[in-house]
Every structure is written in structure tokens, then in C-alpha cells.
Motif scaffolding. Sequence first.
Motif, mmCIF file in Angstrom:
data_model
loop_
_atom_site.group_PDB
_atom_site.id
_atom_site.type_symbol
_atom_site.label_atom_id
_atom_site.label_comp_id
_atom_site.label_asym_id
_atom_site.label_seq_id
_atom_site.Cartn_x
_atom_site.Cartn_y
_atom_site.Cartn_z
ATOM 1 N N PRO A 281 -42.329 22.217 71.537
ATOM 2 C CA PRO A 281 -42.629 21.451 70.022
ATOM 3 C C PRO A 281 -44.265 21.830 69.940
ATOM 4 C CG PRO A 281 -41.439 19.559 71.321
ATOM 5 C CD PRO A 281 -41.477 21.171 71.964
ATOM 6 N N GLU A 282 -44.742 22.593 70.949
ATOM 7 C CA GLU A 282 -46.565 22.971 71.382
ATOM 8 C C GLU A 282 -46.183 24.437 70.304
ATOM 9 O OE1 GLU A 282 -49.560 21.734 71.001
ATOM 10 O OE2 GLU A 282 -48.219 19.669 71.356
ATOM 11 N N LYS A 284 -44.602 24.839 68.075
ATOM 12 C CA LYS A 284 -44.293 25.510 66.981
ATOM 13 C C LYS A 284 -45.486 24.838 65.688
ATOM 14 C CE LYS A 284 -39.153 23.753 67.553
ATOM 15 N NZ LYS A 284 -37.753 22.801 66.601
#
Length: 457
Positions: A281-282, A284
Motif C-alpha cells: 500500500p505504501e 502505491k
Amino acid sequence: MNRRSCLKMCAAALLTPWSIRAQAEPGQSDLVRQAFEYAYPLVKNYLTIFQYALDPGGSQYKGPFNTLNSAARVYTPKDTAVITPNSDTPYSFIVFDLRAEPVVISMPEIEAGRYYSLQLVDLYTHNVDYVGTRLDGNGGGDFLVAGPDWRGTAPAGIRRVVVMPTTLAVGIVRTQLFDPADINRIAEIQAGYKAQPLSAYTGNPPPQAAPALDWPVINDAKLATDFWPLASFLLKFAPPLPWETELRGGFERVGLTAGSAWPDKAMSAELADEMRTMVQPELKAIFSEVKNLGDSSTIFGTPEFMKGRYLTRAAAAMGGIYGNSVEEALYLTFNRDEQRETLDGSKHRYVLSFASKAQLPPVDAFWSLTMYDTASQLLVDNPLDRYLINSAMLPGLKANERGEILLYLQHESPGKELESNWLPAPSAPFYAVMRLYLPKPEALDKSWIAPHVERQT
């Protein structure tokens, strides 16, 4: 997104730097997120360092630490170690290991009118300093590059000393190529670039060698799967900057400690799992920030210039690592047309137009427009083997009946009579980067307005 909108978004982001967020006693998840943004540029930088200096069997290998290696050629689509590379200036590279002693870089004297520079990048990806045309002229000389713990005195003959904040660093030499026939002169200039330990320069016995290390293997996949162990390993080469002591102490509370194994024995399994889960997620989130960066004037620079702007630094490392500081070169990215749609060579043909030669980019060195494939962020293979159009090509560019210079950005040829002005695009989404080397004041104060990419009907 147009250039002015991008700059507004970047400016808004700069009003909430990390130094402010860190004072708000963030929770554990916030600390992990901040640690990731902080460490990502170091790990991304190490990906290049490993390929260039630590993987002799790899296709991108240049040479061992503290040796300056040159290639009398420009970059092509086969060069994959650095994203968004330029293809104007044949490169010379050095990866510094400054743990034992400084390194002396020698630059030759070259003719007036040709640009050259040595960009000195620390492990954090800050542009700590430059050597060359802008600051030192073209007279050459010997320059000492030292690590953060060096307390010596420069010997006679050293023009300038540059102290790096980290013991691992990268040096990138760019030498302007005027045209293909100029490549032999480039080779002569590059032969004059030299690097040697300070002890060899002075003729003194060398100091004790730095401890041997088991350098961890990294590739694109391991950057994600082994991110936290790599970050912990690399932080020991990067002491906290003066304003970062409290911040780095916060990272230690979530188990990110310089030089320690990760996860360490004291870390809970729950926290280790949370940190692993946050990597994708980071990544992204940083990629999303890349789209908001605008031009390069606010995203590359010295440690002081980038103070507190860790998300911006991470996005710049992902989107175009080793970009120059704005005084050295201004970068303008074109990734949308006038209708704010992504440029795509499979769907449309595009044109970048200059009303006259007076509207061309204002520079004291040179300018270029380079084509990149969006998916790979690399140069685009094409039948002309042409990856850019630059100011050295002006005599061969054709103006239309109104005196306009039109640059065609499209996949198919615009026709033989217009191929001089054709910058081949992939049959896929793409972007183009305009570089202004030694930009004039009107480029820096925005009184010169770059044209938009327009879709052809």
C-alpha cells in the motif's frame, strides 16, 4: 494536469512537512508509514548502487567502489538500471564507499561552450553538491569528496572539498554531446576523469580498510519483499541529519534501527506482520504522489532544501531518481494533453509547438525533449533509434509556413518530409520530459511558459 496546477499541489504538500507531523506524537501505524517514506529513497538508491558496483555478473555493472567508469555512448532502451534516464549526455559513474578515507576526483579542462558536471548524491538521494561548468567553470581540477566523519585537512592542489552526509554515495558525470560525430571527443574528455583514494593522491600509506560487509542482494522484487531488512542495513551508512535525531528515535520504537537485524528479537510478531503488510500500500501511495510532482524545481536538491519533505523525496526517487537540482537543470514532464487525458500513442497523435525560435526553452547550456514508455519508465525502442530531440538538432528541424517549429509525438511516422521533427512514441501510454540545462532566469521565475502537448485531429 498542467504545470501550474502541479506546482500548486506541490506547494500545498510542502505546507505539512513531516517535521510537523512527527511532533504530533503519531501512533504506531503512522510511525511505520513515516519510516517507509523516509527509507524508501535509500533502498531505491541501493538498487542502483548494487547493480553498478556490487554485481559484477550483472548487465548494468560499471565497476567496483571508488572507481570512475565511463561509457562514450548515450543511453538506449537497453539501459534499465536507472528510470527516466537522459540520452543527451554520455555518462560516467562512481559509487563511493567513504568509510575508510576520502576520494579525490580529477576533472579535465575542456573547451568553453561544452557543458559538463559531476553530480554528488548522498544515500538519501539529496544533491549535496556539484562540480563542473556552473560552479567551477570548464578549467577542471582536483576535488576531494569526504564522508561525514572525516576531520582531515585538504592537501595542496585540491580546489574544493565536498563533505557528504552519508558514507555511501553516488557520483554522476554528464558530458554534453553535440552530435553523433562528436562521440570521439567525448571519449577523450572521459579519459581525463579520474578517481583515487586520498592516500594515493598524497602518496601516503592508506588507512585501515573499512570492515568487509556481506552486501545484501537486491532486485526489483526484493525491494518490496525485503524492504525492512534492507532499510535497517542501509541506515548505518546514513547518520541522522541534524534535524532528524528525534525522528530517527521514533523509528527505533517500531524496530527500525540502523545496522540491526530486522525483525529483531524484541519485535512482536504482530508489528512485524503489520510492517510487511504496509509495504505494497505504501508503494502505491508513493506512486500516486509521483503524479502530483509537477516540474522538478521543488523535488530535487540539497538536504537543507528537502528538509522535512520525505514523501516528496520518496516520490522523486520513484519517478526519476538522480534528478538534478533546479539550478543545474529544470525538468518539465508532459504526461497529459490539453484535454487532461493521458498521452497514449496507441490512440492519438500529438504535437508540441513553438511559435518561433524565440519561444524555445531559454538555457545557458542546452535543452532536450526525451520520450519514455509509461509502464517501464525507460526509453522507447523505435526504427529511427531516436530517443530525443534537442537544441543541437535545431539546424535540421523544419519550420512550417508560419515559422512554427512543430515536434511530432506519435507512434507512426508523420511522413518522410516531417521525420526530422518526429519523436517516436510507443503504441502505448507515454510521457516526455523536457530538460533545460543551466536554465536562464526567465525559465526559473516562470516568465517563460512551456507549450502544451496538443492532440492532432
